[in-house]
Design an enzyme around this catalytic site. Structure first.
Site, PDB file in Angstrom:
ATOM      1  N   ASP A  69       0.839  -1.182   0.000  1.00 48.88           N
ATOM      2  CA  ASP A  69       0.000   0.000   0.000  1.00 48.88           C
ATOM      3  C   ASP A  69       0.882   1.244   0.000  1.00 48.88           C
ATOM      4  O   ASP A  69       1.691   1.448   0.902  1.00 48.88           O
ATOM      5  CB  ASP A  69      -0.877  -0.041   1.255  1.00 48.88           C
ATOM      6  CG  ASP A  69      -1.805   1.133   1.315  1.00 48.88           C
ATOM      7  OD1 ASP A  69      -2.479   1.379   0.318  1.00 48.88           O
ATOM      8  OD2 ASP A  69      -1.830   1.814   2.350  1.00 48.88           O
ATOM      9  N   THR A 102      -3.357   5.024  -3.827  1.00 49.60           N
ATOM     10  CA  THR A 102      -2.314   5.805  -3.179  1.00 49.60           C
ATOM     11  C   THR A 102      -0.973   5.626  -3.881  1.00 49.60           C
ATOM     12  O   THR A 102      -0.154   6.529  -3.870  1.00 49.60           O
ATOM     13  CB  THR A 102      -2.176   5.410  -1.713  1.00 49.60           C
ATOM     14  OG1 THR A 102      -2.050   3.998  -1.647  1.00 49.60           O
ATOM     15  CG2 THR A 102      -3.376   5.830  -0.927  1.00 49.60           C
ATOM     16  N   THR A 103      -0.764   4.456  -4.436  1.00 47.91           N
ATOM     17  CA  THR A 103       0.485   4.247  -5.164  1.00 47.91           C
ATOM     18  C   THR A 103       0.421   4.983  -6.492  1.00 47.91           C
ATOM     19  O   THR A 103       1.361   5.678  -6.875  1.00 47.91           O
ATOM     20  CB  THR A 103       0.700   2.750  -5.441  1.00 47.91           C
ATOM     21  OG1 THR A 103       0.423   2.032  -4.262  1.00 47.91           O
ATOM     22  CG2 THR A 103       2.103   2.486  -5.878  1.00 47.91           C
ATOM     23  N   ASP A 400      -8.860  -0.478   2.007  1.00 50.55           N
ATOM     24  CA  ASP A 400      -8.944   0.014   0.642  1.00 50.55           C
ATOM     25  C   ASP A 400     -10.237  -0.449  -0.021  1.00 50.55           C
ATOM     26  O   ASP A 400     -10.931   0.341  -0.662  1.00 50.55           O
ATOM     27  CB  ASP A 400      -7.757  -0.509  -0.184  1.00 50.55           C
ATOM     28  CG  ASP A 400      -6.486   0.251   0.157  1.00 50.55           C
ATOM     29  OD1 ASP A 400      -6.536   1.067   1.094  1.00 50.55           O
ATOM     30  OD2 ASP A 400      -5.465   0.023  -0.501  1.00 50.55           O
TER      31      ASP A 400
END
Lengths: 535, 527
Positions: A69, A102-103, A400
């Protein structure tokens, strides 16, 4: 270093302790900042996508975290560089707002920075680049809006939601049981969702983990799970149709807030005090009993005597329950949190169909299940897994997935994943670029190129030829004018993301582009870095 | 322009191949460390602590060894962690899980060097693990219906577990003990209610399971040493100066006489309490907390046996065995449930006096007294017994059993091999590797016993080619033998946990392509 000089050539001191600071100006500052931002993005680049790798992070105390994550990796990385910190912030805000991608947002920002560097070398002013990016991001977001599809589901037909959550989970270590986890996440969200207002309060979903068992044992509990046991070992372990008194006052003699002293100087006083004390406990228990409570949940501890009295009067009790859990219990059971014994009334009691204690494994670990609550809005996801790291990572993955499901309920527009959305945006932005006169045109083109880097990274991580694959998909999109073609990461044999059921939420994607652009703009605008030099 | 470093000073970052190598090597080193303890002929390790006294532990238990290591390599920590979880969850197989994970990584390393992507390896491992589990499920035996058979299964499992430990000499004796103790629990997995008392002296053979309950405490002076038909009150209450709990209360006096008066009142209060306790009509009083001399004397006067300082678990167990409730207030004697037992007496084990409660009403708890030559022996015996008890209690819940001695690994390896042949693509290499890793376990067992592992494993493999074969490695005779005849059984739950945890851990380590080590937290200077 010096900024200004007097007529004799001596520098004016403008900054305090000027010689101890290092200073970077102009193009150098921008280059250095871009390099730092790129370095962070490069770390995350290989984590992108379903075949992305994990990072192992050893914390300052020697504890190990393994994660995929982006937000978690960056948070734990403990970076020191200011610009790198900005990138960390970027991924964190994506996490807060959307919870997923988020990445992707960091990789996107890294690509934008890389392109910006090239433009800077061409001699384009950073502000013009920033403006060009701004225009381009607007184009991209509008384009996304256009191609987005409405996505129909309701409480009974939640299969599409499950599919979306599976896309999110497939990039995590838990993808072995992504199907069951996705179902759990969707059911949890639907249980707490307010479909009228299209809102989901994620606070109502508690994610608990316990080491041991296997991932498949993960379950969704329509109720609350508290990591506590009954205060007295001989209290009943199972209560049906419980009436719960939720207290925030301890079963202990009162402690007035004002400073006071009770002086004992005669035997009589000693005696009365003693009587008083016994009475206190008796009254407390009696009050709970009087209102008809069959279970007491208390935020504080119990005195030994009170504990026994509770047990004696057949009133099971749980002590030291945390504030958050207490609130959840109150919400779920429809009870009120009562701060004083005097205020206990039957209406304030919470109701639950079943409260039971369950023990795990060979060690003495017990947990309390509160199920069939009066107001079954609160749910708990209980995660089991081989080791602590696995559980932590599963927690993050579930988070997530929950966020994605929530976003879909809020706004049911979707775009297709697997890089498809980025590729079509890139095409749209590229086409739009020619309409803008002036230097911005170059920046807009650079933006389009940066958008390509996400599918490129996806292809790279999946072991495909990045340039070959990307150009094939791109030409396919143009030829057939369909924005659903993406990178076939899982080696299924088709590029059509509709068939693969890979999609992402529209707001998530839009947010990614907007946030990345904003941060890059901010970094580009910095032209002077003043920092304390090390020594 | 050099890239500014983005980490703090002491932080380090390892990427790609290097990171993978670092984690492989760390994990394999840990696996090799415990490898030699595997199997009935496994060796022990001496652990010396760096703390004060340099206390020494001799052990064969994988989890204990790994727990005591100070490891810096993050991948190795993952392995330590899975072994710990295995210990908590099923109690046995702590060494096997580490060895299997280590072997999986060793095989994975070979594949990585031959340019197979870790993700492909993971996909293959997953398929293989699932297939292996299916293979085991097909061959499990379940004798839950038949009580006698079930008991003999349990006996065999206990003996298999114990034979790799220090207790192997007297494994029948201990297995009997463990099985009896487990049956007393009546399906509960709470091992807390089995108390293990260690007393140095005598030999391991002198250890015994006591029907009743033993409390490692002395009886107060002047109190009866033997009580028949005891009525016991189990309590958790302060029997020293019973302090006033109302906040802010304090005693302020202005003359000596007042002090004396208050003291008198205090004594009176204590006496009241004792009288209330006595009103329950008891002849034995067990308190978790301290009992002062004064109340003790009062109890002695009334002919009541008073035991102080029984720790919390002791109290809980006593409550369980005697069926009494743990009391803290004594105002309504008629409704407090008292505990009962036929006989309380002081017994001597070695040189220590203990209190023995026999003929107890409920009998859900019991005591095992271990005797042995030294503390080290006793500690290790306790750990071994604990392992056996854990496995048994889990087996009572999940009664499926398998054969032991490398049999399950061979069964799995065979199925996995077949799967590899059927699978197209690069994954099949990984599946094949999985089966090689599985075979490493019987190999290690044979190696540790000083046997010709290559020969034996080859024989075993040939035998397993036939359907329904029960062959495994018989370490005692040093040949391939029928495990069912030898009575070597293992619990299905343990094997399954080993398989799944090891695969999970290997997968986790394989997925890593970068290690970032943060700067160690600076210790505050305490000087």
């Amino acid at each position: 270093m010096a900024l200004a000089f007097d007529e004799f050539g001596r520098p004016f001191i403008i900054l305090r302790e000027q010689d101890q600071k290092t200073r970077l100006r102009g193009i150098d500052a921008q280059k250095a900042n871009i390099a730092a931002g790129k370095a962070v993005a490069r770390i995350l680049r290989s984590s992108l996508g379903p075949k992305g790798m994990d990072k192992m992070l050893q914390g300052p105390d020697g504890d190990v975290t393994i994660s995929n994550d982006g937000a978690t990796i960056l948070e734990q990385m403990d970076v020191d560089n200011q610009i790198a910190k900005l990138m960390v912030e970027l991924s964190r805000s994506q996490d807060y707002e959307i919870g997923d991608g988020t990445t992707g947002v960091v990789v996107m920002a890294g690509a934008l920075l890389e392109q910006a560097e090239r433009q800077l070398d061409r001699g384009i002013h950073p502000i013009r680049i920033a403006e060009g990016y701004e225009t381009a991001s607007r184009v991209a977001v509008e384009h996304l809006e256009r191609i987005a599809q409405k996505f129909e589901f309701d409480v009974n037909n939640y299969e599409p939601l499950v599919q979306t959550c599976m896309t999110t989970l497939s990039s995590k270590i838990v993808n072995r049981c992504k199907r069951s986890l996705a179902e759990i996440a969707v059911k949890a969200v639907l249980a707490v969702a307010d479909l009228e207002r299209r809102d989901v309060n994620l606070d109502l979903i508690k994610v608990e983990g316990k080491v041991g068992g296997k991932l498949e044992d993960t379950e969704l509990i329509y109720g609350i799970l508290v990591d506590k046991d009954m205060s007295h070992p001989q209290m009943p372990k199972q209560i049906e149709d419980a009436h719960i008194a939720i207290l925030t006052c301890p079963f202990e003699p009162p402690k007035p807030k004002t400073k006071h002293k009770v002086d004992i100087d005669t035997v009589e006083k000693f005696e009365t005090l003693r009587k008083q004390e016994q009475q206190y406990f008796d009254e407390m228990v009696q009050k709970c009993k009087d209102v008809g409570a069959t279970l007491v949940i208390c935020q504080w501890g119990f005195d030994d005597e009170a504990n026994h009295l509770l047990m004696h009067r057949n009133l099971p009790a749980v002590r030291w329950v945390g504030g958050v859990e207490l609130e959840l219990i109150a919400i779920a059971t429809g009870g009120r949190i009562v701060p004083r014994f005097q205020e206990l009334t039957p209406e304030k009691l919470g109701k639950a169909g079943m409260v039971r204690e369950k023990s795990f494994g060979t060690t003495k670990e017990r947990m309390l299940y509160i199920e069939h609550c009066a107001n079954s809005k609160a749910v708990t996801i209980f995660i089991r897994g081989g080791n602590k790291m696995m559980i932590e990572e599963t927690k993050r993955s579930i988070h997530d997935a929950l966020c994605v499901a929530r976003n879909l309920i809020r706004n049911n527009s979707i775009v297709y994943g697997g890089g498809a959305a980025e590729i079509t945006c890139s095409l749209a932005v590229d086409a739009a670029a020619d309409k803008y006169p002036g230097v911005e045109q170059y920046a807009i083109r650079a933006f389009a190129e940066a958008l390509d880097s996400v599918p490129m990274a996806l292809a790279e991580n999946s072991g495909l030829q990045p340039i070959e694959t990307l150009s094939a998909v791109k030409s396919q999109q143009i030829k057939e004018n369909i924005p659903f073609y993406g990178i076939d990461c899982n080696d299924v044999g088709t590029n059509d993301m509709r068939e693969q059921n890979v999609f992402e939420t529209l707001i998530g994607k839009q947010q990614q582009i907007l946030l990345a652009t904003q941060v890059v703009k901010m970094i580009l605008k910095i032209d002077d870095v003043i920092s304390n030099s090390e020594y | 322009m050099p890239i500014d470093k983005i980490f703090k000073d002491d932080a380090s970052e390892e990427k790609g191949e290097r990171a993978r190598m670092a984690s492989f090597i760390g994990a394999m080193a840990v696996a090799d460390l415990v490898k030699s303890t595997l199997g009935p002929k496994g060796m022990d390790k001496i652990l010396q602590s760096t703390g004060r006294g340099h206390s020494v532990t001799v052990t064969n238990d994988g989890a204990t060894i790994l727990k005591s290591l100070h490891i810096d390599n993050p991948a190795a920590k993952v392995l330590v962690d899975i072994s710990k979880v295995q210990d908590d969850e099923v109690g046995d197989g702590t060494t096997s899980v580490v060895v299997l994970a280590g072997e999986l990584l060793r095989e994975a390393e070979k594949l990585v060097t031959s340019k197979i992507h870790p993700m492909t390896i993971i996909a293959g491992y997953r398929m293989a693990a699932e297939c292996a589990r299916e293979a085991l499920l097909k061959r499990v035996m379940d004798n839950k219906e038949n009580a006698e058979k079930f008991r003999s299964d349990l006996m065999k499992i206990a003996m298999t577990t114990l034979c790799s430990k220090i207790l192997s000499q007297d494994k029948e004796h201990f297995a009997e003990m463990a099985v009896d103790a487990i049956f007393r629990l009546k399906g509960s997995t709470n091992l807390e209610s089995i108390q293990i008392i260690k007393k140095p002296g005598g030999s391991l053979r002198d250890s015994f399971l006591d029907e009743g309950f033993i409390l490692d405490k002395k009886i107060g002076i002047g109190q009866p040493k033997r009580i028949e038909n005891a009525k016991i009150l189990v309590a958790n209450t302060a029997m020293d100066t019973d302090k006033v709990k109302i906040y802010g209360a304090r005693v302020r006096v202005d003359s000596m006489t007042k002090v004396a008066e208050i003291e008198g009142a205090e004594k009176e209060k204590m006496k009241d309490k004792v009288n209330k306790i006595l009103a329950h009509g008891i002849n034995c009083f067990v308190n978790r907390q301290l009992i002062y001399n004064f109340p003790e004397e009062l109890f002695a006067d009334a002919g009541v046996l008073a035991i102080e300082h029984a720790d919390f678990e002791g109290i809980e167990r006593l409550g369980l065995v005697t069926g009494g409730e743990i009391a803290s207030t004594f105002d309504n004697p008629e409704s407090v449930k008292l505990g009962h037992c036929k006989l309380i007496e002081e017994i001597m084990i070695g040189e220590d006096k203990l209190i023995h409660f026999s003929g107890v009403a409920m009998g859900q708890a019991c005591s095992i007294v271990l005797r042995g030559a030294s503390h080290h022996v006793l500690d290790e015996a306790e750990r071994s017994l604990h392992d056996a008890l854990c496995v048994l209690s889990q087996t009572v819940n999940d009664s499926r059993v398998l054969l032991g001695g490398g049999w399950p690994e061979m069964v799995m390896a065979k199925e996995v091999d077949e799967l590899a042949r059927k699978t197209a693509g690069k994954k099949s290499h990984a599946i094949e590797a999985f089966s090689r890793a599985l075979v490493a376990i019987p190999t290690t067992i044979a190696d540790n016993a000083g046997l010709d592992s290559a020969e034996l494993v080859a024989q075993l493999r040939a035998k397993h080619h036939n359907e329904g074969c029960n062959a495994g490695i018989d370490v005692i005779s040093g040949a391939v033998g029928d495990m069912e005849e030898r009575g070597i059984y293992e619990a299905f739950k343990v094997k399954q946990a080993v398989l799944l945890s090891a695969t999970e851990a290997a997968e986790m380590i394989l997925r890593v392509d970068e290690i970032i080590t943060c700067a160690p937290r600076r210790r505050e200077d305490r000087m």
